[in-house]
Design a protein around this motif. Structure first.
Motif, PDB file in Angstrom:
ATOM      1  N   GLU A 176      24.602  39.325  60.721  1.00 55.85           N
ATOM      2  CA  GLU A 176      24.992  38.003  61.216  1.00 55.85           C
ATOM      3  C   GLU A 176      24.401  36.902  60.344  1.00 55.85           C
ATOM      4  OE1 GLU A 176      24.666  35.283  65.287  1.00 55.85           O
ATOM      5  OE2 GLU A 176      23.736  37.264  65.191  1.00 55.85           O
ATOM      6  N   PHE A 179      26.367  36.877  57.067  1.00 51.41           N
ATOM      7  CA  PHE A 179      27.679  36.249  57.237  1.00 51.41           C
ATOM      8  C   PHE A 179      27.547  34.735  57.401  1.00 51.41           C
ATOM      9  CE2 PHE A 179      29.352  40.445  59.099  1.00 51.41           C
ATOM     10  CZ  PHE A 179      29.739  40.859  57.841  1.00 51.41           C
ATOM     11  N   ARG A 180      26.485  34.300  58.107  1.00 54.65           N
ATOM     12  CA  ARG A 180      26.277  32.872  58.295  1.00 54.65           C
ATOM     13  C   ARG A 180      25.985  32.188  56.964  1.00 54.65           C
ATOM     14  NH1 ARG A 180      21.899  32.864  61.251  1.00 54.65           N
ATOM     15  NH2 ARG A 180      23.008  33.308  63.195  1.00 54.65           N
ATOM     16  N   ASP A 181      25.179  32.844  56.126  1.00 60.57           N
ATOM     17  CA  ASP A 181      24.877  32.274  54.807  1.00 60.57           C
ATOM     18  C   ASP A 181      26.153  32.164  53.969  1.00 60.57           C
ATOM     19  OD1 ASP A 181      22.233  32.114  55.513  1.00 60.57           O
ATOM     20  OD2 ASP A 181      21.650  33.978  54.498  1.00 60.57           O
ATOM     21  N   ILE A 182      26.982  33.215  54.022  1.00 61.98           N
ATOM     22  CA  ILE A 182      28.242  33.181  53.272  1.00 61.98           C
ATOM     23  C   ILE A 182      29.146  32.070  53.801  1.00 61.98           C
ATOM     24  CG2 ILE A 182      30.357  34.459  52.768  1.00 61.98           C
ATOM     25  CD1 ILE A 182      28.693  37.015  52.806  1.00 61.98           C
ATOM     26  N   SER A 183      29.196  31.924  55.135  1.00 65.97           N
ATOM     27  CA  SER A 183      30.019  30.879  55.740  1.00 65.97           C
ATOM     28  C   SER A 183      29.530  29.491  55.337  1.00 65.97           C
ATOM     29  CB  SER A 183      30.008  31.029  57.260  1.00 65.97           C
ATOM     30  OG  SER A 183      30.758  30.007  57.871  1.00 65.97           O
ATOM     31  N   ASP A 184      28.208  29.295  55.365  1.00 65.51           N
ATOM     32  CA  ASP A 184      27.646  27.992  54.973  1.00 65.51           C
ATOM     33  C   ASP A 184      27.950  27.687  53.513  1.00 65.51           C
ATOM     34  OD1 ASP A 184      26.670  27.704  57.515  1.00 65.51           O
ATOM     35  OD2 ASP A 184      24.628  28.341  57.029  1.00 65.51           O
ATOM     36  N   THR A 186      30.463  28.883  51.763  1.00 67.43           N
ATOM     37  CA  THR A 186      31.893  28.604  51.639  1.00 67.43           C
ATOM     38  C   THR A 186      32.228  27.200  52.115  1.00 67.43           C
ATOM     39  OG1 THR A 186      32.395  30.951  51.970  1.00 67.43           O
ATOM     40  CG2 THR A 186      34.199  29.383  52.306  1.00 67.43           C
ATOM     41  N   ASN A 187      31.645  26.799  53.254  1.00 68.51           N
ATOM     42  CA  ASN A 187      31.891  25.455  53.781  1.00 68.51           C
ATOM     43  C   ASN A 187      31.396  24.382  52.822  1.00 68.51           C
ATOM     44  OD1 ASN A 187      33.031  26.488  56.101  1.00 68.51           O
ATOM     45  ND2 ASN A 187      31.119  26.448  57.258  1.00 68.51           N
TER      46      ASN A 187
END
Length: 222
Positions: A176, A179-184, A186-187
């Motif tokens: 988790e 995935f959060r680091d990847i999402s941040d 990407t954003n």
């Protein structure tokens, strides 16, 4: 059949484990020298994985199972990664066992050793089933070797279930965070890209206005 409510703490724990732990995966396929068959098991470190298989008698030492560790960087499977287990099939039914030393996707492949002197270019039907975690432990052998009573054996099972649940939860928390680091990331990239597009549009508009003013001024003086 009548359903019974589980009320004991041990029963509740077993019910929880049944919901959280991986189920048994079973497959059957035909194996040839040109097409190896590969499967991915995404498991945390220290998790026990057992493969139970059934092959024809003439597949002995010809069918080979190879387990490859996940990549060090992204925890994804890597066909050229480190081989942590190589098992040559026995005749009929057999099994192989390995313990995951790293978190991530472990690649389990079945190959045909076409250099074996008894191989005659035939295909093999393979039945393969995976047991993971507590399901992969052989408690009958454990009870005999450690002289455990029935109660001690049940306690050992519960301890193993709790350990597997904790391991799974820790692994899920780590995934988790990843995935959060990847999402941040990407954003952040999307935000900067949008900002760059806005700057380009403003600059393009300003340039067009400047060009139009230049043309109008030129016509005015004419």
């Amino acid at each position: 059949h009548n359903k019974k409510m589980v009320t004991s703490p041990g029963g509740l724990l077993l019910l929880l484990a049944a919901q959280l732990l991986p189920v048994v995966d079973g497959y059957y396929f035909f194996l040839s020298k040109d097409v190896p068959r590969c499967f991915i098991e995404d498991v945390p470190h220290d998790m026990l994985v057992m493969g139970n298989y059934k092959v024809p008698r003439d597949a002995k030492d010809i069918v080979v199972f190879v387990v490859t560790a996940p990549g060090a960087r992204d925890r994804k499977h890597d066909i050229n990664g480190e081989e942590i287990m190589i098992h040559k099939a026995v005749s009929g039914e057999g099994k192989f066992v390995f313990t995951a030393h790293d978190d991530g996707e472990h690649l389990i492949c079945a190959y045909v050793n076409e250099t074996h002197p008894l191989y005659r270019a035939q295909n093999f039907k393979v039945e393969l089933k995976f047991d993971i975690g507590e399901h992969a432990a052989n408690y009958d052998d454990m009870a005999k070797s450690e002289h455990l009573s029935a109660i001690e054996l049940e306690v050992r099972k519960l301890v193993d279930i709790v350990r597997d649940i904790r391991s799974q939860q820790q692994y899920l928390r780590e995934r988790e965070v990843s995935f959060r680091d990847i999402s941040d990331s990407t954003n952040s990239s999307v935000m900067w890209w949008s900002f760059l597009q806005t700057i380009v549009l403003i600059g393009s508009g300003a340039w067009q206005v400047y060009q139009l003013k230049t043309i109008f001024n030129a016509k005015k003086w004419d």
